[in-house]
Design a protein around this motif. Structure first.
Motif, PDB file in Angstrom:
ATOM      1  N   GLY A  90       0.972  -1.116  -0.065  1.00  0.00           N
ATOM      2  CA  GLY A  90       0.074   0.043  -0.103  1.00  0.00           C
ATOM      3  C   GLY A  90       0.711   1.273  -0.088  1.00  0.00           C
ATOM      4  O   GLY A  90       1.798   1.448   0.801  1.00  0.00           O
ATOM      5  N   LEU A  91       0.343   2.190  -0.843  1.00  0.00           N
ATOM      6  CA  LEU A  91       1.049   3.512  -0.977  1.00  0.00           C
ATOM      7  C   LEU A  91       0.365   4.762  -0.293  1.00  0.00           C
ATOM      8  O   LEU A  91      -0.572   4.868  -0.800  1.00  0.00           O
ATOM      9  CB  LEU A  91       1.552   3.633  -2.384  1.00  0.00           C
ATOM     10  CG  LEU A  91       3.025   3.022  -2.964  1.00  0.00           C
ATOM     11  CD1 LEU A  91       3.177   2.813  -4.370  1.00  0.00           C
ATOM     12  CD2 LEU A  91       4.079   3.710  -2.177  1.00  0.00           C
ATOM     13  N   SER A  92       0.984   5.646   0.325  1.00  0.00           N
ATOM     14  CA  SER A  92       0.584   6.798   0.219  1.00  0.00           C
ATOM     15  C   SER A  92       1.743   7.882   0.254  1.00  0.00           C
ATOM     16  O   SER A  92       2.784   7.606   0.444  1.00  0.00           O
ATOM     17  CB  SER A  92       0.078   7.068   1.925  1.00  0.00           C
ATOM     18  OG  SER A  92       1.163   6.906   2.792  1.00  0.00           O
ATOM     19  N   PHE A  93       1.192   9.162  -0.135  1.00  0.00           N
ATOM     20  CA  PHE A  93       2.289  10.145  -0.595  1.00  0.00           C
ATOM     21  C   PHE A  93       2.075  11.377   0.221  1.00  0.00           C
ATOM     22  O   PHE A  93       0.912  12.084   0.466  1.00  0.00           O
ATOM     23  CB  PHE A  93       1.970  10.522  -2.098  1.00  0.00           C
ATOM     24  CG  PHE A  93       2.524   9.381  -3.067  1.00  0.00           C
ATOM     25  CD1 PHE A  93       3.736   9.232  -3.300  1.00  0.00           C
ATOM     26  CD2 PHE A  93       1.570   8.350  -3.702  1.00  0.00           C
ATOM     27  CE1 PHE A  93       4.052   8.252  -4.198  1.00  0.00           C
ATOM     28  CE2 PHE A  93       1.854   7.528  -4.305  1.00  0.00           C
ATOM     29  CZ  PHE A  93       3.176   7.322  -4.585  1.00  0.00           C
ATOM     30  N   TYR A  94       3.314  12.267   0.385  1.00  0.00           N
ATOM     31  CA  TYR A  94       3.255  13.548   1.102  1.00  0.00           C
ATOM     32  C   TYR A  94       3.537  14.443  -0.091  1.00  0.00           C
ATOM     33  O   TYR A  94       4.373  14.353  -0.762  1.00  0.00           O
ATOM     34  CB  TYR A  94       4.337  13.657   2.027  1.00  0.00           C
ATOM     35  CG  TYR A  94       4.610  14.920   2.540  1.00  0.00           C
ATOM     36  CD1 TYR A  94       3.683  15.516   3.821  1.00  0.00           C
ATOM     37  CD2 TYR A  94       5.422  15.653   1.823  1.00  0.00           C
ATOM     38  CE1 TYR A  94       4.080  16.783   4.062  1.00  0.00           C
ATOM     39  CE2 TYR A  94       5.789  17.102   2.528  1.00  0.00           C
ATOM     40  CZ  TYR A  94       5.089  17.536   3.570  1.00  0.00           C
ATOM     41  OH  TYR A  94       5.285  18.977   3.986  1.00  0.00           O
ATOM     42  N   PRO A  95       2.687  15.509  -0.101  1.00  0.00           N
ATOM     43  CA  PRO A  95       1.598  15.947   0.391  1.00  0.00           C
ATOM     44  C   PRO A  95       0.282  15.658   0.058  1.00  0.00           C
ATOM     45  O   PRO A  95      -0.749  16.235   0.636  1.00  0.00           O
ATOM     46  CB  PRO A  95       2.076  17.630   0.678  1.00  0.00           C
ATOM     47  CG  PRO A  95       2.349  17.679  -0.799  1.00  0.00           C
ATOM     48  CD  PRO A  95       3.241  16.670  -1.053  1.00  0.00           C
ATOM     49  N   GLU A  96       0.183  14.983  -1.149  1.00  0.00           N
ATOM     50  CA  GLU A  96      -1.297  14.723  -1.606  1.00  0.00           C
ATOM     51  C   GLU A  96      -2.053  14.363  -0.645  1.00  0.00           C
ATOM     52  O   GLU A  96      -3.262  14.616  -0.542  1.00  0.00           O
ATOM     53  CB  GLU A  96      -0.941  13.601  -2.631  1.00  0.00           C
ATOM     54  CG  GLU A  96      -0.169  14.399  -4.056  1.00  0.00           C
ATOM     55  CD  GLU A  96       1.214  14.176  -3.942  1.00  0.00           C
ATOM     56  OE1 GLU A  96       1.764  14.195  -2.780  1.00  0.00           O
ATOM     57  OE2 GLU A  96       1.916  14.099  -4.834  1.00  0.00           O
ATOM     58  N   HIS A  97      -1.842  13.102   0.007  1.00  0.00           N
ATOM     59  CA  HIS A  97      -2.652  12.334   0.937  1.00  0.00           C
ATOM     60  C   HIS A  97      -2.843  12.880   2.274  1.00  0.00           C
ATOM     61  O   HIS A  97      -3.796  13.000   3.053  1.00  0.00           O
ATOM     62  CB  HIS A  97      -2.295  10.920   0.933  1.00  0.00           C
ATOM     63  CG  HIS A  97      -2.458  10.250  -0.376  1.00  0.00           C
ATOM     64  ND1 HIS A  97      -1.580   9.374  -0.702  1.00  0.00           N
ATOM     65  CD2 HIS A  97      -3.347  10.424  -1.327  1.00  0.00           C
ATOM     66  CE1 HIS A  97      -1.971   8.982  -2.067  1.00  0.00           C
ATOM     67  NE2 HIS A  97      -3.077   9.575  -2.359  1.00  0.00           N
ATOM     68  N   SER A  98      -1.888  13.422   2.826  1.00  0.00           N
ATOM     69  CA  SER A  98      -1.538  14.138   4.331  1.00  0.00           C
ATOM     70  C   SER A  98      -0.083  14.661   4.367  1.00  0.00           C
ATOM     71  O   SER A  98       0.587  14.317   4.109  1.00  0.00           O
ATOM     72  CB  SER A  98      -1.874  13.021   5.227  1.00  0.00           C
ATOM     73  OG  SER A  98      -1.979  13.550   6.847  1.00  0.00           O
ATOM     74  N   THR A  99      -0.190  15.642   5.472  1.00  0.00           N
ATOM     75  CA  THR A  99       1.148  16.139   5.905  1.00  0.00           C
ATOM     76  C   THR A  99       1.227  15.720   7.352  1.00  0.00           C
ATOM     77  O   THR A  99       2.195  16.197   7.933  1.00  0.00           O
ATOM     78  CB  THR A  99       0.832  17.721   5.910  1.00  0.00           C
ATOM     79  OG1 THR A  99      -0.169  18.315   6.703  1.00  0.00           O
ATOM     80  CG2 THR A  99       0.601  18.313   4.484  1.00  0.00           C
ATOM     81  N   ASN A 100       0.463  14.890   7.905  1.00  0.00           N
ATOM     82  CA  ASN A 100       0.944  14.462   9.322  1.00  0.00           C
ATOM     83  C   ASN A 100       1.399  13.034   9.168  1.00  0.00           C
ATOM     84  O   ASN A 100       1.016  12.221   8.277  1.00  0.00           O
ATOM     85  CB  ASN A 100      -0.538  14.230   9.912  1.00  0.00           C
ATOM     86  CG  ASN A 100      -0.366  13.728  11.455  1.00  0.00           C
ATOM     87  OD1 ASN A 100      -0.506  12.613  11.521  1.00  0.00           O
ATOM     88  ND2 ASN A 100      -0.207  14.608  12.252  1.00  0.00           N
ATOM     89  N   THR A 153      -0.595   9.965  10.125  1.00  0.00           N
ATOM     90  CA  THR A 153      -1.753   9.694   9.223  1.00  0.00           C
ATOM     91  C   THR A 153      -1.204   9.045   7.845  1.00  0.00           C
ATOM     92  O   THR A 153      -1.831   8.200   7.134  1.00  0.00           O
ATOM     93  CB  THR A 153      -2.331  10.875   8.897  1.00  0.00           C
ATOM     94  OG1 THR A 153      -2.935  11.853  10.275  1.00  0.00           O
ATOM     95  CG2 THR A 153      -3.671  10.971   7.876  1.00  0.00           C
ATOM     96  N   LEU A 154       0.167   9.433   7.481  1.00  0.00           N
ATOM     97  CA  LEU A 154       0.588   8.758   6.184  1.00  0.00           C
ATOM     98  C   LEU A 154       0.862   7.218   6.383  1.00  0.00           C
ATOM     99  O   LEU A 154       0.608   6.721   5.606  1.00  0.00           O
ATOM    100  CB  LEU A 154       2.005   9.568   5.732  1.00  0.00           C
ATOM    101  CG  LEU A 154       1.878  10.862   5.012  1.00  0.00           C
ATOM    102  CD1 LEU A 154       3.255  11.328   5.027  1.00  0.00           C
ATOM    103  CD2 LEU A 154       1.234  10.645   3.774  1.00  0.00           C
ATOM    104  N   ILE A 155       1.244   6.996   7.554  1.00  0.00           N
ATOM    105  CA  ILE A 155       1.422   5.644   7.958  1.00  0.00           C
ATOM    106  C   ILE A 155       0.258   4.799   7.653  1.00  0.00           C
ATOM    107  O   ILE A 155       0.064   3.543   7.372  1.00  0.00           O
ATOM    108  CB  ILE A 155       2.381   5.599   9.354  1.00  0.00           C
ATOM    109  CG1 ILE A 155       3.575   6.098   9.339  1.00  0.00           C
ATOM    110  CG2 ILE A 155       2.446   3.948   9.762  1.00  0.00           C
ATOM    111  CD1 ILE A 155       4.315   6.126  10.740  1.00  0.00           C
ATOM    112  N   THR A 156      -0.793   5.514   8.518  1.00  0.00           N
ATOM    113  CA  THR A 156      -1.822   4.864   8.498  1.00  0.00           C
ATOM    114  C   THR A 156      -2.748   4.650   7.115  1.00  0.00           C
ATOM    115  O   THR A 156      -3.239   3.724   6.786  1.00  0.00           O
ATOM    116  CB  THR A 156      -3.066   5.624   9.346  1.00  0.00           C
ATOM    117  OG1 THR A 156      -2.764   5.939  10.717  1.00  0.00           O
ATOM    118  CG2 THR A 156      -4.429   4.944   9.563  1.00  0.00           C
ATOM    119  N   TYR A 157      -2.523   5.665   6.115  1.00  0.00           N
ATOM    120  CA  TYR A 157      -3.232   5.598   5.007  1.00  0.00           C
ATOM    121  C   TYR A 157      -2.516   4.407   4.155  1.00  0.00           C
ATOM    122  O   TYR A 157      -3.013   3.541   3.352  1.00  0.00           O
ATOM    123  CB  TYR A 157      -3.047   6.625   4.453  1.00  0.00           C
ATOM    124  CG  TYR A 157      -3.870   8.024   4.656  1.00  0.00           C
ATOM    125  CD1 TYR A 157      -4.965   7.524   5.551  1.00  0.00           C
ATOM    126  CD2 TYR A 157      -3.936   9.240   4.430  1.00  0.00           C
ATOM    127  CE1 TYR A 157      -5.915   8.487   6.052  1.00  0.00           C
ATOM    128  CE2 TYR A 157      -4.953  10.101   4.710  1.00  0.00           C
ATOM    129  CZ  TYR A 157      -6.101   9.731   5.613  1.00  0.00           C
ATOM    130  OH  TYR A 157      -6.696  10.905   6.019  1.00  0.00           O
TER     131      TYR A 157
END
Length: 843
Positions: free
Chosen positions: A542-552, A555-559
């Motif tokens: 699973g991938l999440s990106f800063y700052p598109e998905h969150s700046t926290n 929260t990035l880890i959770t996403y």
């Protein structure tokens, strides 16, 4: 504060504490002695008062007899001085005669109808006075007039004469009288001479306890008040007598017999008086009365021939406190010289001790600063000399220890931030690194920071099958493969624990990160060789990106974690990029779980029945029980939606129990009225085999409870069930087979199919998955897998049943190839019990 001062203060405080303790004990002993002395003093006082009370009673009895005799003598003199008819007597004549005879008054009583009244008297209040309501007095008057013997026990009986007891005058309650009544039949009236007040009370004043009580209160220091209580009436409503228009209290009914009662505490004294009479023991209590702290003591007095009474003593407790304070101050003053002497001695003693300690302390300070190795020389042979030798040894030891500690700290710091198994940075290191890169991305305008969350698919099954040792080797092997796929710069690999890995990427585009991820996944899927075992694994990502998905950071880890689980739900071995709908799906999942729990609690779960058909005879040979849920809020919820949630939330067992209870009961009833018995097939979740022994017992319990013959029961399991706790699962299946239950492999061909377990396990039937039946075309193309499974079943002598038959040509193909048992919409969809009866049993 220096040791020298501390020693001085310590010894001084120690002696002070000893002296204070001694003074406290002396204070307590003095207090106890004073209270004991007070008790003895009170005992002597009450004994003296009791003695005087008894003497007074005895003397009063004697005096009453003497007065009665004097009144009889006066009565005879009056009879001789007056005419026999009271009409011939005047009141003035009675006044003169009373004065002459030295008595207070004379009254003549005569019958008047049913009453006896005062007809003549030297006292105007006695004239026309009625005696009808006087009780035993009136009875005594009647007996006198009748020349009978007086039966009244009170007073004195003499020939033709009766003397009433000393009592309050009913004609005038302000007086105390002693009456005499004489009648010998020679007159038409009773002669009533009597003594009043001074004559009656003088004796009481001279010989009663009042003088002694006054002497005690005046001369005995601390005694404030003495009281003799009448326990019968004290604290109660006054027993008033109403006669001749007057209200008064009889002497014997007065609540206070002797003394005063100015220190009033009526309610407390009333309870205490009753208690001391009951126990026969004195009671004391402290109280503040009339703005004075007093000690009140109540002493019971019980004599054989007289009524019991209580003596109250009120003592000034302030005298005791004053004496105790003076005693305490005196001892404290005597303690001051001792404290001063101890202070001087302790100062001299502490100086002799602390001088060498000062040199030792200077040496220790050098050691504390890290200056190890210096040697302190001393010629002392006592404990201080031994202390110096130990400090020199400590200095040498510390030098060695500090060198070792630096190495150990370096190792500890490394392990605090790295995983022990793989040597990769751990979760703690990862968070700090992620935070650092997020700050760096803001400062240096880096395009992206990506978080990649990776989890090995079905690692638990592999771990349980191969063992934890080989599972650890597999983790190490995969960690190395991931590391080999990562670019040398701007990537950071960590192990989060278990089978989870997280990678940070900086300054890569999302496409570049996705490409690297796919490269990792492809490499990991290559065969892994651990000892002699060949293992195939895959990874969900699973991938999440800063700052598109969150700046926290969190929260990035959770996403990224949420996106990884989305990959797992799609079958694994995939990479998913986080988007908002994933959170929405998670929320929906939680909502479904909540509603499902409530449905189970309320009993809103239904069981539907899909018939199994033997196509040759076109008869129903059995039914498959299927769980259904129609929620008031969500509407109809597909089993494909809620069963995985139930398995994950630990609710699958409750659903299974509902199905077993309803289905066993229902099919048992149908079989009672059917010519041909139907089998009952129930699906089992792999999670139920986590404790196979418990599961076997539960199945036996339900079948026994509903009297369901095990020969008509079928257990349907999936191939994945056989991978869980394999040895125990196989053992449980053999037990169920021995019990008489049939075992079917559901959805055969879609899981980890293996010919080896088909030969080992006590399997009775293979169910061809509906997907293979749906693939069959009218020209029988795409039928190879279905035909292969039928052939395999026949060769292994297993029964085979096809699921999902919806078309006639599918039915024809199956029958042609020897598969006569089918189920599907061609015959019937799953039906509620009522609909099933209507469709198949009532025709």
């Amino acid at each position: 504060m220096s040791i020298k001062k501390k020693l001085s203060v310590f010894f001084t405080l120690l002696v002070l504490c000893i002296l204070l303790a001694n003074n406290t004990l002396h204070y307590i002993r003095s207090k106890n002695r004073l209270i004991e002395f007070n008790k003895k003093e009170i005992t002597l006082v009450t004994e003296e008062i009791a003695y005087e009370v008894e003497n007074s009673k005895n003397s009063a009895s004697y005096m009453e007899n003497r007065m009665a005799q004097e009144l009889r003598t006066a009565s005879i003199a009056i009879q001789d001085s007056l005419p026999a008819d009271y009409h011939d007597v005047s009141n003035d004549q009675l006044k003169r005669l009373a004065k002459k005879l030295m008595i207070s008054h004379i009254t003549l009583l005569a019958p008047a109808g049913d009453d006896i009244i005062g007809v003549k008297s030297s006292d105007p209040k006695e004239i026309n006075m009625s005696t009808k309501e006087w009780g035993y007095w009136y009875t005594s008057f009647r007996q006198l007039l009748s020349q009978q013997t007086i039966t009244t026990k009170k007073g004195v009986n003499l020939p033709h004469f009766w003397s009433g007891p000393i009592e309050v005058a009913s004609s005038n309650p302000n007086h105390i009288d002693k009456w005499g009544y004489y009648y010998d039949g020679s007159t038409n009236y009773i002669i009533d001479p009597y003594f009043r007040d001074r004559h009656v009370l003088d004796f009481e004043k001279r010989f009663g306890p009042t003088n002694v009580m006054n002497r005690f209160t005046e001369n005995l220091e601390g005694v404030l008040e003495l009281t003799v209580f009448n326990p019968k009436n004290f604290g109660k409503r006054n027993q008033n007598v109403y006669l001749n228009g007057n209200k008064y209290i009889k002497i014997k009914d007065q609540p206070i017999w002797y003394g005063t009662y100015t220190y009033r505490n009526t309610e407390r004294d009333k309870k205490s008086i009753q208690e001391v009479l009951k126990t026969g023991k004195s009671q004391s209590y402290l109280a503040e009365i009339n703005h004075k702290k007093v000690l009140k003591t109540l002493v019971p007095i019980k004599e054989k021939n007289t009524p019991a009474y209580v003596i109250g003593v009120v003592y000034d407790y302030g005298l005791i406190e004053k004496e105790l304070q003076q005693e305490l101050i005196k001892h404290l003053l005597l303690s001051l010289p001792f404290i001063f002497i101890v202070l001087i001695i302790s100062f001299i003693f502490s100086t002799s001790i602390t001088r060498p300690i000062k040199h030792i302390m200077e040496h220790v300070n050098q050691i504390a600063k890290g200056n190890f190795g210096k040697v302190l020389n001393t010629r002392r042979k006592d404990e201080l000399g031994g202390l110096v030798a130990n400090i020199n040894h400590l200095s040498h030891f510390l030098k060695t220890y500090v060198d070792d500690l630096k190495k150990s700290q370096e190792e500890s710091e490394y392990h605090a931030y790295h995983d022990f198994l793989t040597g990769l940075p751990n979760r703690r290191y990862f968070k700090e690194e992620l935070n650092r890169r997020l700050i760096e991305s803001k400062e240096k305008s880096i395009r992206h920071v990506a978080v990649l969350f990776m989890d090995i698919d079905r690692f638990k099954d592999i771990n349980d099958t191969l063992g934890h040792s080989k599972g650890d080797q597999l983790i190490q092997l995969i960690a190395n493969r991931i590391k080999e796929c990562l670019p040398s710069a701007n990537s950071f690999l960590t192990r989060q624990g278990g089978d989870e890995f997280v990678i940070l990427f900086s300054d890569f585009t999302s496409e570049e990160v996705k490409g690297i991820t796919e490269k990792i996944m492809a490499y990991v899927q290559q065969p892994c060789y651990i000892d002699n075992d060949e293992v195939f694994v895959s990874i969900s990502s699973g991938l999440s990106f800063y700052p598109e998905h969150s700046t926290n950071l969190d929260t990035l880890i959770t996403y990224a974690d949420v996106a990884m689980y989305a990959s797992k739900r799609q079958g694994g071995s995939k990479v998913s990029i986080y988007h908002d709908s994933l959170n929405k799906k998670q929320a929906e999942k939680v909502h479904i779980e909540t509603r499902l729990r409530k449905a189970i609690q309320k009993g809103d779960i239904d069981v539907y029945y899909q018939p199994k058909i033997e196509a040759k005879r076109n008869v129903i040979t059995g039914v498959e029980a299927l769980v259904r849920w129609n929620d008031a809020e969500l509407g109809f919820v597909s089993p494909e939606a809620f069963i995985p949630i139930a398995e994950e939330a630990g609710l699958i067992q409750y659903l299974w129990e509902v199905v077993m209870k309803k289905a066993c009961s229902q099919v048992s009833e149908w079989n009672k009225v059917s010519d041909e018995k139907m089998t009952l097939a129930v699906n089992f979740s792999p999670r139920q085999f986590q404790d196979p022994v418990v599961l076997v017992n539960e199945i036996k319990h339900f079948l026994s409870l509903h009297r369901f013959d095990p020969a008509w029961f079928e257990m349907e399991i999936t191939e994945s069930t056989l991978l869980m706790n394999a040895e125990e699962t196989i053992k449980a299946l053999h037990l169920l087979k021995k019990y008489g239950i049939s075992i079917s492999i559901d959805d055969f061909g879609t899981g980890y199919s293996s010919l080896s377990y088909l030969k080992k396990l006590p399997i009775d039937c293979l169910k061809i998955d509906r997907s293979f039946i749906q693939d069959i075309q009218e020209d029988y193309s795409n039928s190879e897998i279905a035909q292969a499974i039928i052939s395999l079943s026949q060769s292994l002598k297993l029964e085979v049943i096809a699921e999902g038959v919806e078309e006639e040509y599918q039915k024809a193909f199956l029958m042609k190839n020897g598969c006569d048992h089918m189920q599907g919409y061609l015959f019937s969809k799953p039906l509620a019990a009522e609909d099933f009866e209507e469709a198949f049993l009532n025709s």
